[in-house]
Design a protein around this motif. Structure first.
Motif, PDB file in Angstrom:
ATOM      1  N   ASN A 227       0.856  -1.171   0.078  1.00 16.15           N
ATOM      2  CA  ASN A 227       0.030   0.045  -0.465  1.00 16.15           C
ATOM      3  C   ASN A 227       0.752   1.304   0.076  1.00 16.15           C
ATOM      4  OD1 ASN A 227       1.040   0.301   2.552  1.00 16.15           O
ATOM      5  ND2 ASN A 227      -1.366   0.359   3.663  1.00 16.15           N
ATOM      6  N   ARG A 228       0.462   2.310   0.276  1.00 10.94           N
ATOM      7  CA  ARG A 228       1.079   3.668   0.188  1.00 10.94           C
ATOM      8  C   ARG A 228       1.430   4.131   1.360  1.00 10.94           C
ATOM      9  NH1 ARG A 228       4.558   4.551  -2.871  1.00 10.94           N
ATOM     10  NH2 ARG A 228       4.254   6.468  -3.122  1.00 10.94           N
ATOM     11  N   GLN A 229       1.072   3.870   2.697  1.00  3.06           N
ATOM     12  CA  GLN A 229       1.326   4.586   4.053  1.00  3.06           C
ATOM     13  C   GLN A 229       2.596   4.580   4.375  1.00  3.06           C
ATOM     14  OE1 GLN A 229      -0.633   0.993   6.026  1.00  3.06           O
ATOM     15  NE2 GLN A 229       0.077   2.579   7.659  1.00  3.06           N
ATOM     16  N   PRO A 230       3.142   5.727   4.955  1.00  2.00           N
ATOM     17  CA  PRO A 230       4.632   5.807   5.270  1.00  2.00           C
ATOM     18  C   PRO A 230       4.999   4.610   6.124  1.00  2.00           C
ATOM     19  CG  PRO A 230       3.439   7.756   5.459  1.00  2.00           C
ATOM     20  CD  PRO A 230       2.459   6.849   5.443  1.00  2.00           C
ATOM     21  N   ALA A 231       6.197   4.156   5.937  1.00  2.00           N
ATOM     22  CA  ALA A 231       6.460   2.974   6.586  1.00  2.00           C
ATOM     23  C   ALA A 231       7.876   3.106   7.537  1.00  2.00           C
ATOM     24  CB  ALA A 231       7.039   1.697   5.676  1.00  2.00           C
ATOM     25  N   GLY A 232       8.263   4.483   7.588  1.00 11.42           N
ATOM     26  CA  GLY A 232       9.448   4.687   8.468  1.00 11.42           C
ATOM     27  C   GLY A 232      10.680   4.823   7.312  1.00 11.42           C
ATOM     28  N   ASP A 233      11.882   5.597   7.929  1.00 12.94           N
ATOM     29  CA  ASP A 233      13.050   5.744   7.347  1.00 12.94           C
ATOM     30  C   ASP A 233      12.855   6.136   6.008  1.00 12.94           C
ATOM     31  OD1 ASP A 233      14.242   4.470   9.833  1.00 12.94           O
ATOM     32  OD2 ASP A 233      13.877   2.634   8.811  1.00 12.94           O
ATOM     33  N   GLY A 234      11.914   6.795   5.631  1.00 13.36           N
ATOM     34  CA  GLY A 234      11.621   7.375   4.199  1.00 13.36           C
ATOM     35  C   GLY A 234      10.850   6.292   3.170  1.00 13.36           C
ATOM     36  N   TYR A 235      10.712   5.127   3.558  1.00 13.07           N
ATOM     37  CA  TYR A 235      10.098   4.304   2.752  1.00 13.07           C
ATOM     38  C   TYR A 235       8.518   4.487   2.920  1.00 13.07           C
ATOM     39  CZ  TYR A 235      14.688   2.550   2.603  1.00 13.07           C
ATOM     40  OH  TYR A 235      16.051   2.207   2.265  1.00 13.07           O
ATOM     41  N   ARG A 267       2.536  -3.246  13.401  1.00 14.39           N
ATOM     42  CA  ARG A 267       1.576  -4.191  14.137  1.00 14.39           C
ATOM     43  C   ARG A 267       0.727  -4.867  13.336  1.00 14.39           C
ATOM     44  NH1 ARG A 267       1.014   0.866  14.993  1.00 14.39           N
ATOM     45  NH2 ARG A 267      -1.087   1.819  14.525  1.00 14.39           N
ATOM     46  N   ALA A 268      -0.026  -5.793  13.680  1.00 14.27           N
ATOM     47  CA  ALA A 268      -1.280  -6.285  13.036  1.00 14.27           C
ATOM     48  C   ALA A 268      -2.356  -5.422  12.544  1.00 14.27           C
ATOM     49  CB  ALA A 268      -1.677  -7.579  13.652  1.00 14.27           C
ATOM     50  N   PHE A 269      -2.849  -5.274  11.435  1.00 18.23           N
ATOM     51  CA  PHE A 269      -3.961  -4.431  11.054  1.00 18.23           C
ATOM     52  C   PHE A 269      -3.448  -3.046  11.393  1.00 18.23           C
ATOM     53  CE2 PHE A 269      -6.258  -8.355  12.570  1.00 18.23           C
ATOM     54  CZ  PHE A 269      -6.728  -8.681  11.279  1.00 18.23           C
ATOM     55  N   SER A 270      -2.007  -2.500  11.159  1.00 16.18           N
ATOM     56  CA  SER A 270      -1.696  -1.365  11.161  1.00 16.18           C
ATOM     57  C   SER A 270      -1.927  -0.524   9.706  1.00 16.18           C
ATOM     58  CB  SER A 270       0.076  -1.308  11.339  1.00 16.18           C
ATOM     59  OG  SER A 270       0.543  -1.875  10.196  1.00 16.18           O
ATOM     60  N   ALA A 271      -2.295  -1.285   8.685  1.00 14.26           N
ATOM     61  CA  ALA A 271      -2.793  -1.027   7.497  1.00 14.26           C
ATOM     62  C   ALA A 271      -4.413  -0.204   7.473  1.00 14.26           C
ATOM     63  CB  ALA A 271      -2.603  -1.689   6.302  1.00 14.26           C
ATOM     64  N   PRO A 272      -4.821   0.363   7.238  1.00 10.86           N
ATOM     65  CA  PRO A 272      -6.116   1.039   7.140  1.00 10.86           C
ATOM     66  C   PRO A 272      -6.880   0.286   6.178  1.00 10.86           C
ATOM     67  CG  PRO A 272      -4.795   2.622   5.911  1.00 10.86           C
ATOM     68  CD  PRO A 272      -3.958   1.818   6.693  1.00 10.86           C
ATOM     69  N   THR A 274      -6.424  -3.145   5.505  1.00 12.94           N
ATOM     70  CA  THR A 274      -6.901  -4.478   6.305  1.00 12.94           C
ATOM     71  C   THR A 274      -7.872  -4.360   7.339  1.00 12.94           C
ATOM     72  OG1 THR A 274      -4.748  -4.420   7.663  1.00 12.94           O
ATOM     73  CG2 THR A 274      -4.602  -5.525   5.741  1.00 12.94           C
ATOM     74  N   GLN A 275      -7.668  -2.981   8.147  1.00 12.29           N
ATOM     75  CA  GLN A 275      -8.860  -2.761   9.271  1.00 12.29           C
ATOM     76  C   GLN A 275      -9.917  -2.768   8.702  1.00 12.29           C
ATOM     77  OE1 GLN A 275      -7.737   0.910  11.000  1.00 12.29           O
ATOM     78  NE2 GLN A 275      -5.428   0.551  11.071  1.00 12.29           N
ATOM     79  N   ARG A 276     -10.277  -2.116   7.360  1.00 15.11           N
ATOM     80  CA  ARG A 276     -11.679  -1.936   6.815  1.00 15.11           C
ATOM     81  C   ARG A 276     -12.176  -3.449   6.680  1.00 15.11           C
ATOM     82  NH1 ARG A 276      -9.917   1.939   8.622  1.00 15.11           N
ATOM     83  NH2 ARG A 276      -9.747   3.876   7.667  1.00 15.11           N
ATOM     84  N   LEU A 277     -11.549  -3.995   5.775  1.00 18.30           N
ATOM     85  CA  LEU A 277     -11.895  -5.605   5.550  1.00 18.30           C
ATOM     86  C   LEU A 277     -12.276  -6.450   6.869  1.00 18.30           C
ATOM     87  CD1 LEU A 277     -13.092  -7.301   3.334  1.00 18.30           C
ATOM     88  CD2 LEU A 277     -10.505  -8.305   3.130  1.00 18.30           C
ATOM     89  N   ARG A 278     -11.134  -6.114   7.795  1.00 14.16           N
ATOM     90  CA  ARG A 278     -11.443  -6.988   9.295  1.00 14.16           C
ATOM     91  C   ARG A 278     -12.603  -6.538   9.689  1.00 14.16           C
ATOM     92  NH1 ARG A 278      -8.238  -4.323  13.658  1.00 14.16           N
ATOM     93  NH2 ARG A 278      -9.693  -2.704  13.125  1.00 14.16           N
TER      94      ARG A 278
END
Length: 424
Positions: A227-235, A267-272, A274-278
């Protein structure tokens, strides 16, 4: 152990398609995190068994396919160096792209427009709803198809999902095909009419709209997976199919490194996404009973039918006893016979943890399968097959998709134990 599904007698290097270039350690540090974190396609030679595949996967590289002892992987230069340090020969694969304007595929706007047209044309059996918003604010469409579509009926429910991985655009076409199949053939095809009348069918056509749009920005493919959310360290980016909450990050089947193609997130479900489908899946628990009985999560590529668990190579594990394993294997074999794919437990290819099908089965009791669609090898287009194959390769899963819906009332019928497990 089941035979490696993607071991095909197909030449790895097809004339005009793949050029092999040796890895240059001097080019190893990422210089442009915004462009796939400098990820690229590599070929790893000497991948002969299950242990080899798991060692390579343990570096954080994403294994895309394995053909004749060579693994095709997407990796950062650092991950490629780690694979080299394990003693494997690593070569860079430069794959020629498809035409910039691949008009047969649907971009996000075109997909949404087609869904709107279908909902308008079939208002009595189809509703276009929403899971919510992606990280960048795009709507994540949710399609319901049923005879009494505005009512919540006591009927077995089936879930078809697509596009967790951005570059796997053929899966969006698969979802759109299913929308057309169930709506346009209703009242015409007795089998489909019966299913729509007796099931509640849910389709998620695009789990990763941000990544999908980024992958085609500028009119060219960027080999983007996450996906496209910030992951840290500029990634940027989380691998959505490593972000689910069962056995998250447990077993070297994903990566804790932000630059990795299989980065599982903090952490688990840190991506919005996967949260939405969960949250939707959990909302289908009525009186403590999950109404969704069966699911297919569509991916590309390798032509496989996979079932849980991915986190362990053992066929039986907590929540997956002998009868459950037999049911998955038998039903998976039936589905695979219909489309010509290879059936196997997910971990038979390599270990994955935090996947959607493991979560759906272990926490919700959903008979969940992953379908890895066309092609079976990278020389036929890999993640970017030509638009000319869309019609054939989506229709190829017609029978399997219908079969799964038919077995949603009681999957144990495939092993003759419906009276024991589904008495009503």
């Amino acid at each position: 152990m089941l035979a490696l599904a993607v071991a095909r007698s197909v030449a790895l290097v097809a004339a005009g398609l793949v050029t092999l270039v040796a890895v240059n350690p001097a080019d190893a540090s990422p210089t442009n995190p915004e462009y796939s974190q400098n990820s690229a396609s590599y070929v790893v030679a000497g991948v002969n068994d299950y242990a080899d595949r798991n060692r390579i996967g343990g570096t954080g590289a994403a294994i895309d396919s394995v053909v004749n002892g060579r693994a095709n992987v997407t990796a950062t230069p650092e991950e490629a160096r780690r694979i080299q340090r394990l003693g494997y020969r690593v070569i860079r694969a430069q794959t020629e792209g498809f035409p910039a304007a691949d008009a047969g595929y649907h971009d996000y706007a075109e997909m949404m427009a087609e869904l709107d047209r279908a909902a308008k044309a079939h208002p009595t059996i189809m509703r276009k709803l929403s899971l919510g918003k992606s990280y960048e604010g795009r709507d994540m469409p949710l399609i319901k198809i049923s005879d009494n579509v505005t009512e919540d009926e006591d009927e077995p429910e089936v879930l078809y999902g697509a596009h967790q991985h951005a570059r796997e655009h053929l899966t969006v076409e698969m979802a759109l095909y299913l929308v057309r199949l169930f709506t346009e053939q209703y009242g015409k095809d007795p089998r489909i009419t019966r299913l729509v009348n007796s099931r509640e069918i849910w389709i998620v056509p695009d789990m990763n709209p941000d990544g999908g749009e980024y992958d085609i920005v500028g009119g060219q493919y960027h080999n983007w997976r996450k996906n496209r959310q910030p992951a840290g360290d500029g990634y940027r980016g989380v691998d959505l199919n490593r972000n689910w909450g069962y056995k998250f990050g447990c077993c070297q089947g994903s990566s804790p490194v932000a630059s990795s193609e299989t980065y599982h997130g903090p952490r688990a479900f840190s991506a919005p996404e996967t949260q939405r489908l969960r949250d939707f899946v959990l909302s289908r628990r009525v009186g403590g009973v999950q109404q969704i009985r069966a699911a297919i999560d569509f991916h590309t590529y390798s032509e496989l039918v996979l079932w849980p668990y991915g986190y362990t190579e053992r066929p039986s594990a907590p929540g997956l006893g002998q009868d459950q394993q037999r049911t998955f294997a038998t039903l998976g074999g039936i589905l695979a016979k219909s489309n010509g794919y290879t059936p196997e437990q997910s971990s038979s290819l390599y270990i994955t943890d935090g996947s959607i099908i493991d979560w759906l089965w272990a926490t919700q009791g959903v008979w969940a399968f992953t379908f890895e669609m066309y092609p079976g090898s990278p020389d036929k287009g890999g993640f970017y097959p030509p638009a000319s194959v869309i019609a054939e390769q989506t229709a190829r899963n017609r029978e399997a998709s219908l079969l799964l819906a038919e077995y949603a009332d009681c999957a144990y019928r495939v092993i003759g134990k419906q009276q024991q497990y589904c008495p009503r």
